[in-house]
Write an enzyme that holds these catalytic residues in place. Sequence first.
Site, PDB file in Angstrom:
ATOM      1  N   LYS A  98       0.911  -1.152  -0.064  1.00 52.70           N
ATOM      2  CA  LYS A  98      -0.078  -0.123  -0.006  1.00 52.70           C
ATOM      3  C   LYS A  98       0.893   1.200   0.037  1.00 52.70           C
ATOM      4  O   LYS A  98       2.011   1.338   0.592  1.00 52.70           O
ATOM      5  CB  LYS A  98      -0.864  -0.009   1.246  1.00 52.70           C
ATOM      6  CG  LYS A  98      -1.959   1.067   1.359  1.00 52.70           C
ATOM      7  CD  LYS A  98      -2.633   0.838   2.640  1.00 52.70           C
ATOM      8  CE  LYS A  98      -4.002   1.960   2.635  1.00 52.70           C
ATOM      9  NZ  LYS A  98      -4.843   1.823   3.991  1.00 52.70           N
ATOM     10  N   SER A 177      -9.506   1.750   3.310  1.00 47.72           N
ATOM     11  CA  SER A 177      -8.628   2.519   2.605  1.00 47.72           C
ATOM     12  C   SER A 177      -7.564   1.738   1.849  1.00 47.72           C
ATOM     13  O   SER A 177      -6.856   2.475   0.873  1.00 47.72           O
ATOM     14  CB  SER A 177      -7.848   3.725   3.645  1.00 47.72           C
ATOM     15  OG  SER A 177      -6.892   2.962   4.409  1.00 47.72           O
ATOM     16  N   SER A 201      -9.844  -0.742   7.163  1.00 50.71           N
ATOM     17  CA  SER A 201      -9.326  -0.583   5.946  1.00 50.71           C
ATOM     18  C   SER A 201      -8.816  -1.628   5.440  1.00 50.71           C
ATOM     19  O   SER A 201      -8.406  -1.536   4.107  1.00 50.71           O
ATOM     20  CB  SER A 201      -8.035   0.840   6.228  1.00 50.71           C
ATOM     21  OG  SER A 201      -8.983   1.753   6.262  1.00 50.71           O
TER      22      SER A 201
END
Length: 540
Positions: A98, A177, A201
């Site tokens: 990420k 997210s 997330s």
Amino acid sequence: MIPPWRRLVFYGCIASAQLQFPSLLDATIDDLRGGLDAGAFSSVDLVNAYIGRISDASSLNAVTELNPKALEIAAEVDRERAQGKVRGPLHGIPILIKNNIASVENNNTAGSLALLGATSRDAFVVTRLRAAGAVILGKAGLSQWANFRSSNSSNGWSAHGGQVYGAYVQNQDPSGSSSGCGVAAALGLAAVCIGTETDGSIASPAQRNGVVGIKPSVGLTSRDLVIPISEHQDTIGPLAATVKSAAYVLQAIAGQDPNDNYTSAIPNSIPTLPDYVAACQEDALSDARLGVPSNVLELFLEFDASRQVEVDAFTSALDTMRRAGAEVVENTNFTELNAWANSSAEGVVLRADFVTNLASYLSKLTSNPNNITSLADVSRFTKTVAPGPEEFPSRNTATWDQALDPQSGFGNTDPRFFPFLQENLFLGGEGGLLGALERHQLDAIVLPTSFAPGFAAIVGAPLVTLPLGFYPANTPRVMNRRGNLVDTAPNVPFGLSFLGRRFDEAKLIGFAFAFEQLTKVRGTVKPFLIPATEIRRGDL
């Protein structure tokens, strides 16, 4: 079983070996290890294939940056393999991370132009992956600042990376997210993706893209050089096509790190952590005692009756678990659920942590072209230096405005902070998840994933989500709050979660694996876009 990378094909009376590489849409780490070990393909071949697939799916913006040294690193681990050195099950396996986890070859921006060009050393989890022989393939897109900026943005949007779209419906909300990680895992753009979670997330993008997500206990995986929200809730974990593939990666990244003192709470330090891969047993549900907090189901359905589809599938799943030998205990309710639903404590804790923890992260950068040293600097940059590319004020900064308010905003060293933290710990402890586990002597709580993350988040407890089903053909098409993405529609996936005590990951992984083997939900509906590129040996 004959490995998928080799079959015997008979032509009349003649048998000839024909390589049949695993489809990367569903390839597991075991599939890829088998092919690499047998010499059916190389890590370079794998990296080339994944780069091709990322290009095939470029319209979904799941990947923000490729690692320019990925092929070079793959060639090096291939040389090691040829010399008889294999570091472990991740040797030569390409992994995406990420875009809030630092790696030296790529930008680490949390999706903000404010941090474009800033540099640091590798994050601890990246160091662990490299030590295991994994190839860092690049950076996955995310909701900007891990969904901690706006009250009116969209999941998966970042100024640095663009809008990530979900895998199962055109213009689908990918959830956030760790949006790019969910999409990448769903489409086979890497073997596994490493995401982060503060509250939902990992779990939410995993479920909405039909994959597995492991949200570890806070402190099992180091947050060193990961752009933070909250030291009390942030954690790092894998998203993958299968439970076992995710378990391999958790095994590699878990462990104590002197740069994150929360990891000192791990009960059994390396090398005696639980064997998360060995926990993947088909009979793991036998004799498990699983709790269902019925008042949680009632509360969420009262708030959003459209989730009844998920609850119906969840009810059927409980019967599957019973047939597998689990004892399902109903009405293991969270005693302070109504207080939790009306509490503002989590928001206060996250905002206060963000003010303090972000400044700490920024102080560790080795270069910082925009001289960003605080949340106030980030806000100023977003509002005045780059408002157009950052889409301000169309995408507001409401979260930051609250955190920076001179009257109500403060950092986590302020004496006003402590009562809110204690409220959180009570609502998730005795009044919530941990209390229910103890009162009813449970091995885990089980819930639809849409209802689950917040209860584990506020006490740093673990959660494992896996696919449960898909919204049916008669589902009304509903847009997100911004009106630019499809929130629910036919074929949108949803999941089931196992929640447990801190550092009980092995037990939860076992339950999830057993349920996965019984149901095999993934693959019953295909993504709307499937990358065409597959493995091809470089010498063919």
